[in-house]
Motif scaffolding. Structure first.
Motif, mmCIF file in Angstrom:
data_model
loop_
_atom_site.group_PDB
_atom_site.id
_atom_site.type_symbol
_atom_site.label_atom_id
_atom_site.label_comp_id
_atom_site.label_asym_id
_atom_site.label_seq_id
_atom_site.Cartn_x
_atom_site.Cartn_y
_atom_site.Cartn_z
ATOM 1 N N LYS A 209 -6.879 -3.315 2.143
ATOM 2 C CA LYS A 209 -8.334 -3.130 2.194
ATOM 3 C C LYS A 209 -8.671 -1.756 2.808
ATOM 4 N N TYR A 210 -7.973 -1.444 3.891
ATOM 5 C CA TYR A 210 -8.215 -0.170 4.580
ATOM 6 C C TYR A 210 -7.840 1.003 3.666
ATOM 7 N N ALA A 211 -6.687 0.904 2.997
ATOM 8 C CA ALA A 211 -6.227 1.997 2.117
ATOM 9 C C ALA A 211 -7.253 2.228 1.002
ATOM 10 N N LYS A 212 -7.780 1.147 0.431
ATOM 11 C CA LYS A 212 -8.781 1.297 -0.641
ATOM 12 C C LYS A 212 -10.051 1.968 -0.101
ATOM 13 N N ARG A 213 -10.408 1.594 1.144
ATOM 14 C CA ARG A 213 -11.619 2.202 1.733
ATOM 15 C C ARG A 213 -11.406 3.702 1.921
ATOM 16 N N LYS A 214 -10.206 4.067 2.395
ATOM 17 C CA LYS A 214 -9.923 5.499 2.621
ATOM 18 C C LYS A 214 -9.929 6.262 1.294
ATOM 19 N N LEU A 215 -9.387 5.648 0.235
ATOM 20 C CA LEU A 215 -9.361 6.324 -1.074
ATOM 21 C C LEU A 215 -10.773 6.467 -1.627
ATOM 22 N N HIS A 216 -11.597 5.458 -1.373
ATOM 23 C CA HIS A 216 -12.989 5.571 -1.825
ATOM 24 C C HIS A 216 -13.679 6.715 -1.084
ATOM 25 N N GLN A 217 -13.478 6.741 0.232
ATOM 26 C CA GLN A 217 -14.122 7.769 1.065
ATOM 27 C C GLN A 217 -13.662 9.179 0.646
ATOM 28 N N ALA A 218 -12.369 9.320 0.296
ATOM 29 C CA ALA A 218 -11.803 10.640 -0.002
ATOM 30 C C ALA A 218 -12.076 11.088 -1.437
ATOM 31 N N ALA B 82 -2.422 1.281 -6.101
ATOM 32 C CA ALA B 82 -2.281 2.095 -7.318
ATOM 33 C C ALA B 82 -2.542 1.273 -8.583
ATOM 34 N N ALA B 83 -2.515 -0.052 -8.461
ATOM 35 C CA ALA B 83 -2.771 -0.905 -9.628
ATOM 36 C C ALA B 83 -4.258 -0.886 -10.006
ATOM 37 N N ALA B 84 -5.116 -0.515 -9.061
ATOM 38 C CA ALA B 84 -6.554 -0.468 -9.364
ATOM 39 C C ALA B 84 -6.810 0.717 -10.303
ATOM 40 N N ALA B 85 -7.489 0.445 -11.423
ATOM 41 C CA ALA B 85 -7.670 1.488 -12.452
ATOM 42 C C ALA B 85 -8.239 2.775 -11.868
ATOM 43 N N LYS B 86 -9.181 2.661 -10.917
ATOM 44 C CA LYS B 86 -9.830 3.888 -10.451
ATOM 45 C C LYS B 86 -8.928 4.735 -9.551
ATOM 46 N N TYR B 87 -7.803 4.160 -9.065
ATOM 47 C CA TYR B 87 -6.894 4.964 -8.239
ATOM 48 C C TYR B 87 -5.568 5.256 -8.933
ATOM 49 N N ALA B 88 -5.389 4.706 -10.151
ATOM 50 C CA ALA B 88 -4.117 4.882 -10.863
ATOM 51 C C ALA B 88 -3.866 6.351 -11.207
ATOM 52 N N GLY B 89 -4.920 7.135 -11.357
ATOM 53 C CA GLY B 89 -4.760 8.541 -11.762
ATOM 54 C C GLY B 89 -4.651 9.510 -10.598
ATOM 55 N N LEU B 90 -4.457 9.001 -9.380
ATOM 56 C CA LEU B 90 -4.381 9.914 -8.238
ATOM 57 C C LEU B 90 -2.946 10.361 -7.979
ATOM 58 N N ASP B 91 -2.803 11.506 -7.364
ATOM 59 C CA ASP B 91 -1.490 12.028 -7.001
ATOM 60 C C ASP B 91 -0.715 10.956 -6.209
ATOM 61 N N GLU B 92 0.507 10.655 -6.646
ATOM 62 C CA GLU B 92 1.250 9.539 -6.036
ATOM 63 C C GLU B 92 1.580 9.800 -4.571
#
Ligand SMILES: C[S@@+](CC[C@H](N)C(=O)[O-])C[C@H]1O[C@@H](n2cnc3c(N)ncnc32)[C@H](O)[C@@H]1O
Length: 268
Positions: free
Chosen positions: A47-56, A15-25
């Protein structure tokens, strides 16, 4: 030495990554928990969580969808014709942008199938609410929509006044438990595969829980990267997603690389 993953720490790092900070917690917590259960090492889980968030989510966002909506509203207020402003703003979301050239036939097909519904629910909407000017709706219609992007869902209600429709939104993870509002028409555009990549069977569970007279679901013919055809057989993908849900395919159409399905309850 490998550090065993702590879901709360995985959440904080992601969640600290700027591009994922605005996603539903809740959504990010779910992905962090699933990643932590899958790996023995904290770094691998992050690493896996970031990949899944990118994919989604990240893979579709070519700009800030929330900013695009706010810019669209400002453009309409400054006199830009509504359809021009909406079409231009769609480019901040790849999935919605891919449809920009076929908006007329796309939404005419939906009108042919569904007439003028008064309640529409647009699930995992991206920027598709910007196509409201093309969607036939009854008088005093309500357009409810959800996505995991909080900034986007905060901006979308502002479209209500310039577009003359009540726009209600919720930041929401469609894989988390909870009922969705009843609607005459549910739009599930290019989202079956997105949900299935997060959890096998998720699209079927979602459909089984819907309280909707008609559902229009669509599948992209190709993946965004064009490396892999993940909808090699859209008919088979929809057959699996509808099996045992009470919905059956009543009709289908092809619109410039998007396979469109009308789903209706078998018992109505
Ligand atoms: C392929 S895009 C489709 C967007 C839109 N329906 C369209 O066709 O223009 C998938 C959308 O699903 C959203 N999303 C991904 N996972 C989700 C989830 N678990 N719950 C709700 N929305 C989700 C993403 O943020 C993205 O906007």
């Amino acid at each position: 030495m490998a550090r065993p993953p702590d879901p709360a720490a995985v959440f904080r790092q992601v969640a600290a990554a700027a591009k994922y900070a605005g996603l539903d917690e809740g959504f990010v917590h779910r992905i962090a928990a699933e990643a932590s259960a899958r790996f023995r090492d904290q770094n691998a889980a992050v690493k896996y969580a970031k990949r899944k968030l990118h994919q989604a989510v990240g893979a579709f966002e070519t700009g800030s969808p929330g900013n695009a909506v706010r810019a669209c509203i400002a453009a309409i207020e400054s006199g830009v014709p509504v359809r021009d402003a909406c079409r231009a703003a769609m480019c901040a979301h790849a999935s919605t942008a891919e449809r920009a050239a076929v908006l007329d036939p796309f939404y005419r097909q939906i009108e042919t199938w569904c007439g003028r519904p008064s309640t529409v629910a647009d699930l995992a909407c991206g920027l598709s609410p910007l196509a409201i000017p093309w969607l036939a709706m009854g008088p005093d219609a309500t357009y409810w929509c959800c996505d995991v992007d909080r900034d986007l869902t905060a901006a979308l209600p502002g479209l209500g006044e310039p577009l003359g429709v009540i726009v209600q939104t919720e930041a929401r993870d469609l894989i988390a438990p909870g009922r969705l509002p009843p609607a005459e028409l549910v739009l599930l555009l290019k989202t079956v595969t997105t949900l299935e990549l997060q959890r096998s069977g998720a699209a079927r569970e979602l459909l089984a829980g819907l309280d909707a007279t008609q559902v229009v679901a669509s599948l992209p013919r190709n993946s965004l990267s064009a490396r892999r055809r993940y909808a090699d057989d859209p008919v088979e993908t929809i057959r699996k997603a509808t099996a045992g849900t009470g919905y059956v395919v009543a009709d289908q159409a092809d619109l410039d690389g998007e396979a469109l399905f009308l789903l209706e309850r078998a018992d109505r």
